[in-house]
Write a protein that holds these residues in place. Structure first.
Motif, PDB file in Angstrom:
ATOM      1  N   SER A 320     -61.945  46.901 -76.348  1.00 34.22           N
ATOM      2  CA  SER A 320     -61.094  46.858 -77.552  1.00 34.22           C
ATOM      3  C   SER A 320     -60.830  45.413 -78.004  1.00 34.22           C
ATOM      4  O   SER A 320     -60.688  45.144 -79.198  1.00 34.22           O
ATOM      5  CB  SER A 320     -59.770  47.573 -77.287  1.00 34.22           C
ATOM      6  N   THR A 321     -60.779  44.471 -77.054  1.00 30.70           N
ATOM      7  CA  THR A 321     -60.577  43.055 -77.431  1.00 30.70           C
ATOM      8  C   THR A 321     -61.792  42.542 -78.206  1.00 30.70           C
ATOM      9  O   THR A 321     -61.662  41.842 -79.216  1.00 30.70           O
ATOM     10  CB  THR A 321     -60.374  42.188 -76.165  1.00 30.70           C
ATOM     11  N   LEU A 322     -62.990  42.903 -77.720  1.00 31.94           N
ATOM     12  CA  LEU A 322     -64.212  42.482 -78.413  1.00 31.94           C
ATOM     13  C   LEU A 322     -64.266  43.101 -79.812  1.00 31.94           C
ATOM     14  O   LEU A 322     -64.679  42.445 -80.779  1.00 31.94           O
ATOM     15  CB  LEU A 322     -65.443  42.908 -77.598  1.00 31.94           C
ATOM     16  N   GLU A 323     -63.827  44.332 -79.908  1.00 33.08           N
ATOM     17  CA  GLU A 323     -63.841  45.005 -81.221  1.00 33.08           C
ATOM     18  C   GLU A 323     -62.846  44.355 -82.176  1.00 33.08           C
ATOM     19  O   GLU A 323     -63.122  44.201 -83.366  1.00 33.08           O
ATOM     20  CB  GLU A 323     -63.533  46.503 -81.034  1.00 33.08           C
ATOM     21  N   ALA A 325     -61.940  41.182 -82.068  1.00 35.48           N
ATOM     22  CA  ALA A 325     -62.545  39.894 -82.447  1.00 35.48           C
ATOM     23  C   ALA A 325     -63.608  40.107 -83.518  1.00 35.48           C
ATOM     24  O   ALA A 325     -63.721  39.324 -84.470  1.00 35.48           O
ATOM     25  CB  ALA A 325     -63.157  39.222 -81.220  1.00 35.48           C
ATOM     26  N   ARG A 326     -64.373  41.171 -83.362  1.00 36.91           N
ATOM     27  CA  ARG A 326     -65.432  41.459 -84.355  1.00 36.91           C
ATOM     28  C   ARG A 326     -64.800  41.742 -85.727  1.00 36.91           C
ATOM     29  O   ARG A 326     -65.280  41.243 -86.755  1.00 36.91           O
ATOM     30  CB  ARG A 326     -66.254  42.664 -83.888  1.00 36.91           C
ATOM     31  N   ALA A 327     -63.717  42.502 -85.720  1.00 38.31           N
ATOM     32  CA  ALA A 327     -63.040  42.812 -86.987  1.00 38.31           C
ATOM     33  C   ALA A 327     -62.483  41.533 -87.622  1.00 38.31           C
ATOM     34  O   ALA A 327     -62.578  41.329 -88.841  1.00 38.31           O
ATOM     35  CB  ALA A 327     -61.928  43.827 -86.744  1.00 38.31           C
ATOM     36  N   VAL A 328     -61.926  40.658 -86.795  1.00 40.33           N
ATOM     37  CA  VAL A 328     -61.389  39.386 -87.303  1.00 40.33           C
ATOM     38  C   VAL A 328     -62.506  38.547 -87.927  1.00 40.33           C
ATOM     39  O   VAL A 328     -62.360  37.975 -89.012  1.00 40.33           O
ATOM     40  CB  VAL A 328     -60.704  38.598 -86.148  1.00 40.33           C
ATOM     41  N   ALA A 329     -63.656  38.478 -87.238  1.00 38.26           N
ATOM     42  CA  ALA A 329     -64.779  37.673 -87.733  1.00 38.26           C
ATOM     43  C   ALA A 329     -65.321  38.227 -89.044  1.00 38.26           C
ATOM     44  O   ALA A 329     -65.623  37.469 -89.983  1.00 38.26           O
ATOM     45  CB  ALA A 329     -65.885  37.628 -86.675  1.00 38.26           C
ATOM     46  N   SER A 331     -63.662  40.037 -91.222  1.00 37.06           N
ATOM     47  CA  SER A 331     -62.698  39.827 -92.312  1.00 37.06           C
ATOM     48  C   SER A 331     -62.604  38.350 -92.694  1.00 37.06           C
ATOM     49  O   SER A 331     -62.220  38.017 -93.809  1.00 37.06           O
ATOM     50  CB  SER A 331     -61.330  40.399 -91.960  1.00 37.06           C
ATOM     51  N   ALA A 332     -63.008  37.460 -91.768  1.00 39.51           N
ATOM     52  CA  ALA A 332     -63.040  36.025 -92.104  1.00 39.51           C
ATOM     53  C   ALA A 332     -64.273  35.687 -92.948  1.00 39.51           C
ATOM     54  O   ALA A 332     -64.392  34.576 -93.461  1.00 39.51           O
ATOM     55  CB  ALA A 332     -63.039  35.182 -90.830  1.00 39.51           C
ATOM     56  N   GLY A 333     -65.200  36.636 -93.050  1.00 40.40           N
ATOM     57  CA  GLY A 333     -66.352  36.415 -93.924  1.00 40.40           C
ATOM     58  C   GLY A 333     -67.680  36.208 -93.219  1.00 40.40           C
ATOM     59  O   GLY A 333     -68.699  35.978 -93.881  1.00 40.40           O
ATOM     60  N   LEU A 334     -67.704  36.287 -91.889  1.00 41.72           N
ATOM     61  CA  LEU A 334     -68.993  36.167 -91.198  1.00 41.72           C
ATOM     62  C   LEU A 334     -69.775  37.474 -91.380  1.00 41.72           C
ATOM     63  O   LEU A 334     -69.206  38.567 -91.355  1.00 41.72           O
ATOM     64  CB  LEU A 334     -68.787  35.848 -89.713  1.00 41.72           C
ATOM     65  N   GLU A 335     -71.088  37.329 -91.557  1.00 37.97           N
ATOM     66  CA  GLU A 335     -71.885  38.487 -91.982  1.00 37.97           C
ATOM     67  C   GLU A 335     -72.609  39.209 -90.853  1.00 37.97           C
ATOM     68  O   GLU A 335     -72.985  40.363 -91.002  1.00 37.97           O
ATOM     69  CB  GLU A 335     -72.911  38.022 -93.027  1.00 37.97           C
ATOM     70  N   TYR A 336     -72.856  38.500 -89.750  1.00 41.73           N
ATOM     71  CA  TYR A 336     -73.610  39.110 -88.643  1.00 41.73           C
ATOM     72  C   TYR A 336     -72.805  38.904 -87.359  1.00 41.73           C
ATOM     73  O   TYR A 336     -72.870  37.833 -86.741  1.00 41.73           O
ATOM     74  CB  TYR A 336     -75.003  38.490 -88.534  1.00 41.73           C
TER      75      TYR A 336
END
Ligand code: SF4
Length: 389
Positions: A320-323, A325-329, A331-336
């Motif tokens: 869940s922590t990795l998920e 972080a992925r959501a944060v990235a 929403s910050a605009g990273l595409e991959y």
């Protein structure tokens, strides 16, 4: 050319399904000489030796005073008196000249899936001939390969494998690239540099997995022959780097910018360690920096930590922590944005940032569907960053 298999998996036509499965299985084992692919039993005794085999004059050092030298390879800039070694344990001052003690002597040689490096945007489903010597310029408390990264050449068995043999073996094993990996490759720079030049002439890619702790001059020189780099961005505070890695963050950020300027394909790995670097505001700050300085198209892998070496008391990273972080990235605009070390998680797949369709399907190191056409999304035509042919 790739071939679709009965089970839907797609392999490069130069690699049989059997060969691919063989190195996928072996890839889970990090380091051992038992996996000397392609070397007949009879020749192993001749090429595997304990201790120093060869030395080579270092490419980056200066003389200081009274026979002392200063190493110019990495930001540690070790000052080394006669007869002593630098922090990485593999460079020695011999009568005022500085020598690499691991030239042509890897202690780890594997044929790995390129996905294991990890590279998700470089020739999917191909083999990467991977080498490492002992030594490292960091001392990470969470190191996954500490048995070799924190050792001296005398403490392990090394292989007599000069650059031309690396390239020859890589070609024989049908690898498409040579990977400088497992420890920080800067510490075996001369070996990497000579091998990389021969590899490029032989039509192989050069890729590295690095902590990014290298000085600008040797880095820019290396970029002449380097195709792709996966850089560990281990955290995003100086405190984290100093307390857990005995390193510094600022030079790593500089390395990332130089790689971008020199047009080397870059992917980033962030190993998320519970209570150490998993605060989401810091993750967000890191992602915004990547977007601004390297571009939103830079792939990032949030990788799961397992307790090892000096951090055995911590639990594995919750998925869940990795998920989060992925959501944060995203929403910050990273595409991959990928999730690593969690086989079969949907975060292993590549999606088109524009039409959101599945472009590359992954299960661990196995590749399923690929919907790319000449480096573009097979549905909407958006160019996808990477090396695809
Ligand atoms: S490469 Fe090794 S010897 Fe050179 S500065 Fe870095 S740690 Fe010191």
């Amino acid at each position: 050319m790739r071939t679709a298999m009965m089970d839907g998996t797609i392999f490069n036509s130069k690699l049989t399904k059997r060969e691919f499965l063989k190195f996928c299985g072996a890839g889970f084992c990090a380091i051992s000489l038992g996996n000397l692919f392609g070397f007949p039993e009879t020749s192993r005794a001749q090429i595997v030796k304990k201790g120093l085999i060869k030395t080579k004059l270092s490419l980056y050092f200066s003389s200081v005073e009274a026979g002392e030298i200063q190493c110019e390879l990495c930001p540690n800039r070790c000052r080394v008196p006669k007869g002593k070694r630098g922090l990485c344990r593999v460079r020695e001052n011999r009568d005022g000249k500085y020598y690499s003690l691991v030239y042509g002597n890897p202690c780890a040689v594997h044929l790995d899936p390129i996905e294991k490096k990890p590279f998700f945007h470089v020739l999917p489903a191909t083999g990467s001939f991977s080498i490492a010597t002992v030594g490292c310029n960091f001392q990470c408390k969470f190191c996954q390969n500490w048995e070799i990264s924190q050792a001296s050449p005398e403490e392990v068995y090394n292989i007599d494998l000069p650059p031309e043999s690396v390239v020859k073996k890589a070609k024989e094993m049908k690898a498409h690239s040579i990977a400088y990996t497992y420890v920080e490759p800067t510490i075996f720079y001369e070996y990497m540099w000579d091998t990389a030049q021969l590899a490029r002439k032989a039509g192989l890619l050069n890729v590295c997995h690095s902590n990014g702790f290298i000085n600008p001059d040797p880095l820019r020189n290396l970029c002449k022959v380097l195709d792709a780099a996966n850089i560990d961005l281990k955290g995003f505070t100086e405190t984290f780097y100093q307390e857990l890695c005995t390193g510094l963050l600022a030079p790593v950020l500089k390395t990332l910018k130089i790689l971008r300027q020199e047009k080397v394909h870059v992917e980033i790995t962030n190993l998320m360690i519970p209570t150490k670097n998993d605060e989401m505001p810091v993750v967000k700050e890191m992602c915004l920096w990547i977007k601004k300085e390297l571009g939103p198209e830079t792939p990032i892998h949030f990788s799961r930590f397992y307790p090892l070496y000096k951090l055995r008391s911590l639990p594995p990273t919750p998925v869940s922590t990795l998920e989060r972080a992925r959501a944060v990235a995203l929403s910050a605009g990273l595409e991959y944005v990928y999730i690593g070390n969690v086989p079969s998680h949907e975060g292993e797949n590549t999606l088109c940032p524009k039409c959101k369709k599945l472009l590359i399907q992954r299960t661990g190191y196995m590749i399923g569907e690929i919907h790319l056409k000449a480096g573009k999304c097979g549905y909407c035509g958006k160019p996808i960053p990477g090396i695809w042919a």
